[in-house]
Design an enzyme around this catalytic site. Structure first.
Site, PDB file in Angstrom:
ATOM      1  N   ASP A  62       3.069  -7.790  84.467  1.00 57.43           N
ATOM      2  CA  ASP A  62       4.385  -8.432  84.621  1.00 57.43           C
ATOM      3  C   ASP A  62       5.493  -7.461  85.046  1.00 57.43           C
ATOM      4  O   ASP A  62       6.471  -7.863  85.645  1.00 57.43           O
ATOM      5  CB  ASP A  62       4.793  -9.101  83.293  1.00 57.43           C
ATOM      6  CG  ASP A  62       4.702  -8.152  82.095  1.00 57.43           C
ATOM      7  OD1 ASP A  62       4.393  -6.956  82.283  1.00 57.43           O
ATOM      8  OD2 ASP A  62       4.937  -8.598  80.950  1.00 57.43           O
ATOM      9  N   ASP A  85       4.792  -2.722  74.149  1.00 52.44           N
ATOM     10  CA  ASP A  85       6.109  -2.996  74.711  1.00 52.44           C
ATOM     11  C   ASP A  85       7.053  -3.263  73.545  1.00 52.44           C
ATOM     12  O   ASP A  85       6.687  -3.942  72.592  1.00 52.44           O
ATOM     13  CB  ASP A  85       6.032  -4.223  75.631  1.00 52.44           C
ATOM     14  CG  ASP A  85       7.311  -4.393  76.421  1.00 52.44           C
ATOM     15  OD1 ASP A  85       7.320  -4.042  77.614  1.00 52.44           O
ATOM     16  OD2 ASP A  85       8.317  -4.858  75.847  1.00 52.44           O
TER      17      ASP A  85
HETATM   18  C1  MIC Z   1      11.656  -2.259  78.696  1.00 51.64           C
HETATM   19  O1  MIC Z   1      12.147  -3.370  78.533  1.00 51.64           O
HETATM   20  O2  MIC Z   1      12.283  -1.203  78.583  1.00 51.64           O
HETATM   21  C2  MIC Z   1      10.183  -2.176  79.067  1.00 51.64           C
HETATM   22  C3  MIC Z   1      10.096  -1.761  80.473  1.00 51.64           C
HETATM   23  O3  MIC Z   1       9.604  -3.447  78.932  1.00 51.64           O
HETATM   24  C4  MIC Z   1       9.517  -1.183  78.110  1.00 51.64           C
HETATM   25  C5  MIC Z   1       8.100  -0.910  78.418  1.00 51.64           C
HETATM   26  C6  MIC Z   1       7.893   0.054  79.532  1.00 51.64           C
HETATM   27  O4  MIC Z   1       8.679   0.984  79.730  1.00 51.64           O
HETATM   28  O5  MIC Z   1       6.894  -0.115  80.241  1.00 51.64           O
HETATM   29  C7  MIC Z   1       9.590  -1.606  76.641  1.00 51.64           C
HETATM   30  O6  MIC Z   1      10.433  -2.392  76.285  1.00 51.64           O
HETATM   31  O7  MIC Z   1       8.826  -1.092  75.819  1.00 51.64           O
HETATM   32 FE1  SF4 Z   2      10.202  -6.978  80.950  1.00 50.33          FE
HETATM   33 FE2  SF4 Z   2      11.062  -5.271  79.096  1.00 50.33          FE
HETATM   34 FE3  SF4 Z   2      12.776  -6.687  80.588  1.00 50.33          FE
HETATM   35 FE4  SF4 Z   2      11.341  -7.909  78.799  1.00 50.33          FE
HETATM   36  S1  SF4 Z   2      12.870  -6.350  78.409  1.00 50.33           S
HETATM   37  S2  SF4 Z   2      11.710  -8.609  80.864  1.00 50.33           S
HETATM   38  S3  SF4 Z   2       9.432  -6.795  78.853  1.00 50.33           S
HETATM   39  S4  SF4 Z   2      11.380  -5.109  81.299  1.00 50.33           S
END
Ligand code: MIC
Ligand code: SF4
Length: 647
Positions: free
Chosen positions: A64, A119
């Protein structure tokens, strides 16, 4: 004495330890899920452990975050993830099926379960009554290998909700913004938030999920709601009523802290740049020009929200100067708004419809221009996260966002006379799992395909007893993992390639960092100096692996965020805190610090003497490591530790 929800679920999963605040507990885990940006490392690590098959009841690999496919790297990652899932026995959620947290809530989450996800917004599943915790990839891989999950028992905060939301203009997003306003981005560290009170029944499951999702911004370990008749209704509408069980706190349950929010008393709120806790009422910003609006993400993507947004846009047109981007959180929601005409209303009004993916939330496209104002129904607005350091990102509820898209400026939505259909959750969702591939019965013959950008996980040598390290950077409070290891379309494609991604450590705040670190590495390594809540935000372990690769031996900070601290330890970097926070003043970039007798200190009183050789001063720092964490650090991290054990 009665038990709260956290106690009930933890008790049912307890392998070792006692459920007393601060004590180490190990827990049986029902589900582990990964997403692509953290998942490639997690699955590489799982493979490196020599495992044949996952040893948890359910594992799911989602795609995603990065679906941009600007060259071979990204589709290669997808193929790696798909073949690894089939080989090791995990479901694979194809690109296009949706954002992991939204899809997991719809299709897999269960009340009373314990789940981990690679995540930080995994707690979204708390909306259904699941204890869902964000972890680094290596912790996820270890649990998938059959090891119980170990953590320090957090304290439990009861958030008592009373009253009813004044819909449509006040939404679940305003509940969590109110909590952030009160508690700040470090107010939840070491805590689980358990929701209770008569106001809970006013919220449907997806509204609860919005609140649980953004509990991550408090720094909380997780958030959880009771499982009640509304939960049952949601699961029935998903065609899986059999997954429902009732889960409530006993009447006389005890909590470490109790607080109250009166839903009736809330108004539309907004978080200002560059922190989700910089919250004020929307009306205070009334009239400010808005250039971009983004609606969706894992925070606000339910069918009910999307439908309500569409009815605001129906027959209207977005402001001439403004750009509206919409990323519905799942294929299920997307399909439903397409069938009921909402999608057409959005498109007609001028919305740019994006894939069901993270998109602009993580800077994968949709960056605002220089000096521009972007209002988003997302969860994070850290400086530079959206792909532009010189933009101003605000966070507000999705309906307020839609109103602002039409107005082209900040406006308290209560000032409009718009008719809004707010359907909430339907009797039946459109269930179609054709993008969710179950693992084959026997995947042992499946070849795992790795493109040329997929590199092995680097390992660190065992901890040295004497460290002589250069201060490479000195930072303030609340440094985010987006600061340490930025994401965005330029950098995210290197998530499977540590040597390449390490060039970008601290890139947005100090472009020369990687170069300096490499030079210092040849002389004994580097140290990072941070303030409070160092490493808040995401779970990306790249914020630890890449610094490790650059020769960082320790981080000395006033305090640490939970997931990042665990990631540092997993990759052999010492997380140390100042005994007297004032000592930070006497350290400057370029200073050489000597820490002697590291091994001894680590295994005895956990107090370390640090000599600043450049300034001729001395101070002490501490660690607060469990037995297991001490062993990991001595070995150079979790992977070397496991390797040694297995051999
Ligand atoms: C985010 O919202 O910061 C992310 C991207 O989803 C990260 C995960 C990532 O850096 O791949 C998270 O929330 O853990
Ligand atoms: Fe994706 Fe992280 Fe943004 Fe949620 S907060 S939409 S998991 S990048």
């Amino acid at each position: 004495m009665g038990r709260n929800i956290v106690q009930k679920v933890f008790e049912a999963h307890l392998v070792e330890g006692t459920l007393r605040k601060g004590e180490t507990v190990s827990l049986k885990v029902d589900e582990v899920y990964t997403q692509d940006a953290t998942g490639t490392m997690a699955w590489l690590q799982f493979e490196a452990m020599g495992m044949e098959k996952v040893r948890v009841p359910l594992a799911v690999s989602y795609v995603d975050h990065n679906m941009i496919q600007s060259n071979f790297r990204n589709p290669d990652d997808h193929l790696f993830l798909q073949t690894a899932a089939a080989r090791f026995g995990a479901y694979f959620s194809k690109p296009g099926n949706g954002i992991c947290h939204q899809v997991n809530l719809e299709r897999f989450a269960r009340p009373g379960w314990i789940g981990l996800g690679t995540d930080s917004h995994t707690p979204t599943n708390g909306g259904i009554g699941m204890i869902a915790i964000g972890v680094g990839g290596l912790d996820a891989a270890t649990v998938m290998a059959g090891v119980p999950f170990e953590m320090k028992m957090p304290e439990v905060v009861c958030v008592r909700l009373t009253g009813r939301l004044r819909r449509p203009w006040v939404t679940a997003m305003d509940v969590i913004l109110e909590l952030l306003r009160r508690l700040t981005v470090k107010g939840g560290v070491g805590r689980i938030f358990e929701y209770a009170g008569p106001g809970v029944s006013d919220l449907d499951v997806t509204e609860r999920a919005t609140i649980a999702n953004m509990g991550a911004e408090l720094g909380a370990t997780t958030s959880v709601f009771p499982s009640d008749d509304r939960t049952r209704r949601f699961l029935r509408a998903q065609g899986r009523e059999e997954d429902w069980t009732r889960l409530e706190a006993d009447d006389d349950a005890a909590y470490d802290v109790v607080m109250e929010i009166d839903l009736d008393g809330l108004e539309p709120l907004i978080a200002r740049p560059h922190s989700p806790d910089s919250v004020v009422p929307v009306r205070e910003l009334s009239g400010m020009r808005v250039d971009q609006v983004c609606i969706g993400s894992c925070t606000n993507s339910s069918y009910g929200v999307m439908r309500a947004v569409a009815t605001i846009l129906r027959g209207r047109r977005i402001a001439e100067h403004l750009s509206l981007l919409v990323n519905p959180g799942s294929k299920q929601v997307y399909e439903m708004i397409a069938r009921d005409g909402s999608l057409a209303d959005m498109i007609a009004a001028g919305a740019r419809m994006l894939e069901s993916s993270c998109g602009p939330c993580i800077g994968m496209g949709g960056s605002p221009g220089t000096g521009q104002v972007s209002v988003r129904s997302y969860n994070r607005n850290f400086r530079g996260r959206s792909g532009n350091k010189d933009a101003f990102v605000y966070l507000a509820n999705p309906l307020a966002c839609a109103v602002m898209a039409v107005a082209g400026k900040m406006i308290d939505p209560r000032e409009t006379d718009y008719e809004v259909e707010y359907p909430g959750e339907p009797e039946a969702f459109s269930v179609n799992d054709n993008m969710l591939l179950p693992p084959p019965e026997d995947g042992s013959g499946i070849e795992i395909i790795k493109g040329p950008n997929i590199k092995e996980v680097p390992l660190k040598e065992p901890l040295k007893d004497e460290l002589e390290v250069e201060v490479l950077i000195k930072l303030g409070d609340n440094v985010t993992t987006d600061d340490i290891m930025p994401a965005g379309s330029q950098i995210l494609p290197f998530r499977s390639n540590i040597p390449a991604i390490s060039e970008y450590v601290f890139y947005n705040i100090d472009e020369g960092f990687a170069e300096r670190a490499k030079e210092a590495k040849a002389r004994g390594g580097g140290v990072i100096i941070g303030g409070e809540n160092y490493g808040q935000g995401s779970s990306r372990e790249h914020a630890a692996i890449a610094p490790m690769y650059l020769g960082i031996k320790a981080v000395i900070a006033k305090s640490f965020a939970r997931i990042h601290r665990a990631n540092l330890i997993n990759f052999g970097i010492l997380p140390l805190s100042f005994s007297s926070p004032g000592d930070m003043e006497g350290i400057e970039r370029g200073d050489i610090l000597r820490i002697s007798g590291v091994g001894d200190s680590l295994t005895t009183d956990q107090v370390y003497r640090v000599r600043n050789l450049t300034r001729g001063t001395e101070f002490t720092v501490r660690s607060d490591l469990s037995r297991r964490e001490q062993d990991l650090l001595l070995a150079g991290g979790l992977l070397p530790f496991l390797k040694k054990r297995l051999s």
